[in-house]
Design an enzyme around this catalytic site. Structure first.
Site, PDB file in Angstrom:
ATOM      1  N   ASP A  69       0.830  -1.196   0.000  1.00 30.69           N
ATOM      2  CA  ASP A  69       0.000   0.000   0.000  1.00 30.69           C
ATOM      3  C   ASP A  69       0.870   1.255   0.000  1.00 30.69           C
ATOM      4  O   ASP A  69       1.818   1.356   0.760  1.00 30.69           O
ATOM      5  CB  ASP A  69      -0.905  -0.007   1.241  1.00 30.69           C
ATOM      6  N   HIS A 103      -0.600   4.492   0.127  1.00 29.14           N
ATOM      7  CA  HIS A 103      -1.432   5.636   0.531  1.00 29.14           C
ATOM      8  C   HIS A 103      -0.786   6.350   1.720  1.00 29.14           C
ATOM      9  O   HIS A 103      -0.739   5.807   2.815  1.00 29.14           O
ATOM     10  CB  HIS A 103      -2.831   5.167   0.933  1.00 29.14           C
TER      11      HIS A 103
END
Length: 151
Positions: free
Chosen positions: A18, A20
């Site tokens: 990930d 983000h």
């Protein structure tokens, strides 16, 4: 008896693949403003990196963020890795933890079974996580003091 007024340390990062960054940036600012020492490991953090940072900084809590929906795969065996490194810290996870998962209670159960102390959805206000951590750390501090007294 010496009372330590040192601030408590939390390790924060985004697990797995990930990338983000916005969520952990907000969390880092909120936890820092609340008086915690925050070790921000950034995005695409491995389980081992979380464990090593928790040991290196003697962290009271490990905060895992995941927003791309694959947290369950990323967190398989996470607590085994922490245990192997001797990490004794609260573990929280939050974010968008499952793709297309409407029933958050089921998601919460899944992550509690994986060993997380608390599970938050993507709508959680950082203040809620801070309040929970303060509450949980107070409990563990009191338990540690009781254990010392009774032994």
């Amino acid at each position: 008896m010496i009372l330590h007024t040192m601030s408590q340390t939390v390790v924060l990062g985004v697990i797995g693949s990930d990338a983000h960054v916005v969520g952990i940036t907000i969390l880092e600012q909120a936890f820092s403003a609340a008086g915690f020492d925050v070790i921000n490991l950034g995005v695409q953090t491995s389980q081992e990196d979380f464990a090593e940072a928790a040991v290196a900084h003697d962290a009271e809590a490990v905060l895992v963020s995941s927003l791309y929906g694959h947290a369950e795969q990323d967190c398989q065996g996470f607590h085994d890795v922490l245990d192997a490194e001797g990490v004794d810290a609260l573990t929280y996870i939050g974010g968008n933890l499952a793709v297309g998962q409407d029933d958050f209670e089921q998601t919460r159960e899944t992550f509690e079974e994986l060993g997380f102390d608390r599970v938050f959805n993507s709508e959680t206000d950082p203040e809620e996580a801070i309040a929970a951590l303060r509450q949980d750390l107070q409990i563990t501090t009191m338990e540690a003091e009781r254990a010392t007294i009774s032994s």
